[in-house]
Scaffold this active site. Structure first.
Site, mmCIF file in Angstrom:
data_model
loop_
_atom_site.group_PDB
_atom_site.id
_atom_site.type_symbol
_atom_site.label_atom_id
_atom_site.label_comp_id
_atom_site.label_asym_id
_atom_site.label_seq_id
_atom_site.Cartn_x
_atom_site.Cartn_y
_atom_site.Cartn_z
ATOM 1 C CD GLU A 106 -1.284 0.346 3.658
ATOM 2 O OE1 GLU A 106 -1.789 1.474 3.849
ATOM 3 O OE2 GLU A 106 -1.559 -0.653 4.332
ATOM 4 N NE ARG A 117 0.244 6.500 5.727
ATOM 5 C CZ ARG A 117 0.013 5.200 5.751
ATOM 6 N NH1 ARG A 117 -0.172 4.561 6.891
ATOM 7 N NH2 ARG A 117 -0.046 4.517 4.629
ATOM 8 N NE ARG A 121 -3.111 4.438 3.756
ATOM 9 C CZ ARG A 121 -3.537 5.509 4.410
ATOM 10 N NH1 ARG A 121 -4.010 6.544 3.750
ATOM 11 N NH2 ARG A 121 -3.497 5.562 5.723
ATOM 12 C CG HIS A 136 -8.292 3.903 6.304
ATOM 13 N ND1 HIS A 136 -8.350 2.914 7.247
ATOM 14 C CD2 HIS A 136 -7.002 4.303 6.256
ATOM 15 C CE1 HIS A 136 -7.148 2.732 7.768
ATOM 16 N NE2 HIS A 136 -6.315 3.561 7.182
#
Length: 145
Positions: A106, A117, A121, A136
């Site tokens: 990832e 963050r 992703r 997420h």
């Protein structure tokens, strides 16, 4: 054994085989619970979704600019802005196709306005299959590159 009994046994055997074949086909084409899009997914499964994964697709050009930047970093091998980038993604949520451990990695996609963050992703498999999540890991889209 008389011919009526033989015929009856033959028909019963054929019915059992047909039931088994039907169960196999239903299981094969209905998808597995872990591969179906979740209720929280914002994407609709498109006609171009891959049958094996049943995930919605998105072209790389349609990704947010930050995700395209992350893809470029992945393609050039870094350097990555977060120390967690490149770690093994374990697919605990079982939202991606099942693969051997260590298959997925990832990478963080910067989220404007987030101090950490953030939720976005890119997940890349060893064979290059690429997925994007904006929430997420609650849902994924298969990235067409």
């Amino acid at each position: 054994m008389n011919s009526k009994k033989k015929t009856g046994l033959l028909l019963a055997g054929l019915l059992v085989l047909a039931a088994i074949a039907g169960a196999v086909l239903i299981g094969k084409y209905s998808g597995t619970p872990d591969a179906r899009p979740t209720a929280t997914a914002t994407a609709v499964v498109s006609a171009s979704a891959t049958p094996s994964s049943r995930l919605a697709t998105i072209s790389a050009a349609e990704l947010p600019a930050e995700a395209r930047d992350t893809l470029a970093l992945i393609d050039q091998g870094g350097p990555f802005p977060y120390r967690q980038d490149g770690v093994v993604f374990e697919n605990r949520e079982n939202r991606l196709p099942k693969r051997a451990g260590g298959y997925y990695h990832e990478y963080t996609v910067k989220t404007p306005g987030e101090r950490d963050r953030g939720p976005r992703r890119i997940v890349v498999g060893s064979d290059g299959d690429t997925y994007y999540t904006a929430d997420h890991y609650a849902s994924f889209r298969h990235v067409l590159r």
